[in-house]
Write a protein that holds these residues in place. Structure first.
Motif, mmCIF file in Angstrom:
data_model
loop_
_atom_site.group_PDB
_atom_site.id
_atom_site.type_symbol
_atom_site.label_atom_id
_atom_site.label_comp_id
_atom_site.label_asym_id
_atom_site.label_seq_id
_atom_site.Cartn_x
_atom_site.Cartn_y
_atom_site.Cartn_z
ATOM 1 N N VAL A 1 -37.636 -26.509 -13.996
ATOM 2 C CA VAL A 1 -36.261 -25.867 -13.917
ATOM 3 C C VAL A 1 -36.850 -24.407 -13.286
ATOM 4 O O VAL A 1 -37.684 -23.325 -13.743
ATOM 5 C CB VAL A 1 -35.899 -25.199 -15.682
ATOM 6 C CG1 VAL A 1 -35.004 -24.951 -15.504
ATOM 7 C CG2 VAL A 1 -35.197 -26.927 -16.049
ATOM 8 N N VAL A 2 -35.619 -24.291 -12.703
ATOM 9 C CA VAL A 2 -35.739 -23.133 -11.389
ATOM 10 C C VAL A 2 -35.113 -21.603 -12.122
ATOM 11 O O VAL A 2 -34.052 -21.830 -12.084
ATOM 12 C CB VAL A 2 -35.738 -22.514 -10.141
ATOM 13 C CG1 VAL A 2 -36.409 -22.347 -9.480
ATOM 14 C CG2 VAL A 2 -36.920 -24.018 -9.625
ATOM 15 N N VAL A 3 -35.657 -20.177 -12.021
ATOM 16 C CA VAL A 3 -34.942 -19.111 -12.648
ATOM 17 C C VAL A 3 -35.169 -18.045 -11.291
ATOM 18 O O VAL A 3 -36.404 -17.746 -11.347
ATOM 19 C CB VAL A 3 -35.231 -18.610 -14.385
ATOM 20 C CG1 VAL A 3 -34.271 -17.858 -14.280
ATOM 21 C CG2 VAL A 3 -35.586 -20.001 -15.070
ATOM 22 N N GLY A 4 -33.701 -16.943 -11.409
ATOM 23 C CA GLY A 4 -34.444 -16.572 -10.617
ATOM 24 C C GLY A 4 -34.599 -15.150 -11.156
ATOM 25 O O GLY A 4 -33.853 -15.293 -12.119
ATOM 26 N N VAL A 5 -35.571 -14.883 -11.174
ATOM 27 C CA VAL A 5 -35.952 -12.933 -11.846
ATOM 28 C C VAL A 5 -36.190 -12.274 -10.749
ATOM 29 O O VAL A 5 -36.100 -11.932 -10.091
ATOM 30 C CB VAL A 5 -37.485 -13.418 -12.760
ATOM 31 C CG1 VAL A 5 -36.980 -14.206 -13.655
ATOM 32 C CG2 VAL A 5 -38.281 -13.736 -12.286
ATOM 33 N N ASP A 6 -35.354 -11.244 -11.579
ATOM 34 C CA ASP A 6 -36.275 -9.400 -10.959
ATOM 35 C C ASP A 6 -35.561 -8.113 -11.902
ATOM 36 O O ASP A 6 -35.925 -7.205 -11.324
ATOM 37 C CB ASP A 6 -34.512 -9.054 -9.988
ATOM 38 C CG ASP A 6 -33.327 -9.243 -10.905
ATOM 39 O OD1 ASP A 6 -33.199 -9.284 -11.734
ATOM 40 O OD2 ASP A 6 -32.327 -8.524 -10.186
ATOM 41 N N GLY A 7 -36.544 -8.629 -13.113
ATOM 42 C CA GLY A 7 -36.609 -7.538 -13.753
ATOM 43 C C GLY A 7 -35.612 -7.401 -14.787
ATOM 44 O O GLY A 7 -35.286 -6.385 -15.756
ATOM 45 N N SER A 8 -34.532 -7.644 -14.217
ATOM 46 C CA SER A 8 -32.475 -7.223 -15.165
ATOM 47 C C SER A 8 -33.388 -7.677 -16.870
ATOM 48 O O SER A 8 -33.388 -8.924 -16.386
ATOM 49 C CB SER A 8 -32.027 -7.912 -13.890
ATOM 50 O OG SER A 8 -31.439 -8.935 -14.178
ATOM 51 N N GLU A 9 -31.900 -7.122 -17.100
ATOM 52 C CA GLU A 9 -32.115 -7.529 -18.712
ATOM 53 C C GLU A 9 -30.912 -9.197 -18.386
ATOM 54 O O GLU A 9 -31.707 -10.180 -19.344
ATOM 55 C CB GLU A 9 -31.062 -6.396 -19.258
ATOM 56 C CG GLU A 9 -31.033 -7.662 -20.382
ATOM 57 C CD GLU A 9 -32.462 -7.801 -21.826
ATOM 58 O OE1 GLU A 9 -32.230 -8.567 -22.211
ATOM 59 O OE2 GLU A 9 -32.912 -6.892 -21.284
ATOM 60 N N SER A 10 -29.880 -9.535 -17.727
ATOM 61 C CA SER A 10 -29.954 -10.293 -17.779
ATOM 62 C C SER A 10 -30.274 -11.934 -16.722
ATOM 63 O O SER A 10 -30.513 -12.676 -17.614
ATOM 64 C CB SER A 10 -28.249 -10.361 -16.301
ATOM 65 O OG SER A 10 -27.566 -11.345 -15.932
ATOM 66 N N SER A 11 -30.761 -11.806 -16.280
ATOM 67 C CA SER A 11 -32.106 -12.307 -15.764
ATOM 68 C C SER A 11 -33.611 -12.712 -16.296
ATOM 69 O O SER A 11 -33.906 -13.867 -16.917
ATOM 70 C CB SER A 11 -33.224 -11.619 -14.502
ATOM 71 O OG SER A 11 -34.620 -10.814 -14.075
ATOM 72 N N LEU A 12 -33.675 -11.760 -17.542
ATOM 73 C CA LEU A 12 -34.141 -11.828 -18.093
ATOM 74 C C LEU A 12 -34.106 -13.141 -19.717
ATOM 75 O O LEU A 12 -34.678 -14.224 -19.934
ATOM 76 C CB LEU A 12 -34.959 -11.286 -19.232
ATOM 77 C CG LEU A 12 -36.208 -9.941 -18.209
ATOM 78 C CD1 LEU A 12 -36.484 -8.361 -18.985
ATOM 79 C CD2 LEU A 12 -37.625 -10.849 -18.229
ATOM 80 N N ARG A 13 -32.853 -12.659 -20.278
ATOM 81 C CA ARG A 13 -32.132 -14.213 -20.469
ATOM 82 C C ARG A 13 -31.702 -15.169 -20.415
ATOM 83 O O ARG A 13 -32.419 -16.072 -20.861
ATOM 84 C CB ARG A 13 -30.812 -13.553 -20.680
ATOM 85 C CG ARG A 13 -30.882 -12.131 -21.678
ATOM 86 C CD ARG A 13 -28.769 -11.314 -21.713
ATOM 87 N NE ARG A 13 -28.005 -12.158 -22.485
ATOM 88 C CZ ARG A 13 -27.453 -11.855 -22.424
ATOM 89 N NH1 ARG A 13 -26.384 -10.818 -21.202
ATOM 90 N NH2 ARG A 13 -25.949 -12.347 -23.109
#
Length: 287
Positions: A5-17
Motif C-alpha cells: 500500500v503506497v502513500v504519498g507524503v509531504d509532511g502535511s497533516e493531511s498526508s500524515l492522516r
C-alpha cells in the motif's frame, strides 16, 4: 511478493492522516507499507546546492526527514508493519502514477503542503486518480484516520464496472463491513407523457433496468458478504454524495478510454473526489 500500500507524503497533516489510514489498510491486507515523497528539488537546487548548503538546508534533507517522520508514525500505529520509504526527484503526479504500477492501492490526503497532493481541485491528485494503475484512495471528509471494521462499517458502492465491485467486496471481507450497492437511474425527459394510463410506465422501465444492472453486477458476490441493494432516482453524482454522508468508504469505477493515456475520470468520479463526505476509492475499470 505482496504488493505494498503506497502513500504519498509531504509532511502535511493531511498526508500524515493518510499514513495512519494506510497503515491500518496494509495490516488488514497483510501487505507492506511504502511511503514516498516526490519533488523536482534537483531541478531547482542542482548546481547551486553546494554553495547554499551552508546557509540553508536542502529540500532533499527535508524530504528525508518527512519520510522518516512518517515511517515512525506508521510504526507507532502498527508496530509489526513492514515499512519502506523513498525520496523521488520526479514530478509528483508522474511519480505517483509510476508507483501505482506495483501497488495494491495508492492512498492520498485531500490536501498537501506546497502542492504535493494539493486539494483534489488541483492537478496532482486528479492526475493520480485519473491515470493510476491501481485503486486510488483519497481521504476526504471528517473521518477519524482509521479503517473502520466490524458490524458498523459501511461501504457504499456505485455500481458500474466489475473491478469496482471486486474491490468493494474485498474491502468488505477484510473489514467485516456491509456493502450498500447503489445504482442511480433517471427517465429521460422526452419519455414522459401526460396520458394518465402511461404516465408511470417509462419510469418503471428505467428503474427495472437499474435493478437488473445491480443483480447482474452482484451475481458473483460471496454469500458471506452482506449486500444491501438500492436503486435511486436522480443524478448518480448527487445520489452517491448523499450516501457518502453515513459511509466509511465510497467506491466508484473509472473506465479506461481506448486511445487515451490512462484513465479518464468521468463526471461522477470527478464530483465525488471533490465533495464526498468520506474516503473515496477510485478503481480502474478495464474494457
Amino acid at each position: 511478493m505482496d504488493l505494498p500500500v503506497v502513500v504519498g507524503v509531504d509532511g502535511s497533516e493531511s498526508s500524515l492522516r493518510a499514513v495512519d489510514w494506510a497503515a491500518d489498510e496494509a495490516v488488514l491486507r497483510g501487505a507492506p507499507l511504502r511511503l514516498v515523497y516526490a519533488s523536482l528539488w534537483e531541478r531547482y537546487e542542482g548546481e547551486s546546492l553546494a554553495e547554499d548548503l551552508v546557509t540553508r538546508p536542502s529540500e532533499q534533507l527535508m524530504a528525508e526527514d518527512v519520510v522518516d517522520m512518517a515511517a515512525q508514525r506508521a510504526h507507532r500505529r502498527q508496530p509489526g508493519l513492514k515499512v519502506t520509504t523513498d525520496v523521488l526527484p520526479e514530478e509528483p503526479e508522474y511519480a505517483l502514477v509510476h508507483e501505482s504500477r506495483e501497488a495494491a492501492a495508492l492512498v492520498l490526503g485531500s490536501r498537501g503542503r506546497s502542492g504535493f497532493v494539493e486539494t483534489l481541485l488541483g492537478s496532482v491528485g486528479l492526475t493520480a486518480a485519473a491515470h493510476a494503475h491501481c485503486p486510488v484512495i483519497v481521504l476526504r471528509g471528517s473521518h477519524d484516520n482509521q479503517v473502520r471494521t466490524g458490524a458498523g462499517a459501511r461501504i457504499v458502492l456505485g455500481v458500474g464496472g466489475r473491478e469496482a465491485v471486486d474491490f468493494a467486496v474485498r474491502e468488505a471481507e477484510l473489514r467485516g463491513a456491509v456493502i450498500d450497492a447503489v445504482r442511480a437511474w433517471r427517465a429521460p425527459a422526452h419519455e414522459t407523457t401526460d396520458h394518465p394510463l402511461l404516465s408511470g410506465e417509462p419510469a418503471r422501465l428505467h428503474e427495472q433496468q437499474a435493478s437488473d444492472t445491480l443483480e447482474e453486477a452482484l451475481c458473483d458476490v460471496p454469500e458471506k458478504v452482506r449486500v444491501h441493494r438500492q436503486t435511486v432516482e436522480g443524478p448518480a453524482r448527487q445520489v452517491l454524495l448523499a450516501a457518502s454522508r453515513t459511509a466509511d468508504l465510497l467506491v466508484v469505477g473509472a473506465r479506461r478510454n481506448t486511445g487515451h493515456l490512462g484513465l479518464q475520470l468521468g463526471r461522477v468520479a470527478h464530483g465525488v473526489l471533490h465533495h464526498a463526505a468520506c474516503p473515496v476509492a477510485v478503481v480502474p475499470e478495464r474494457t
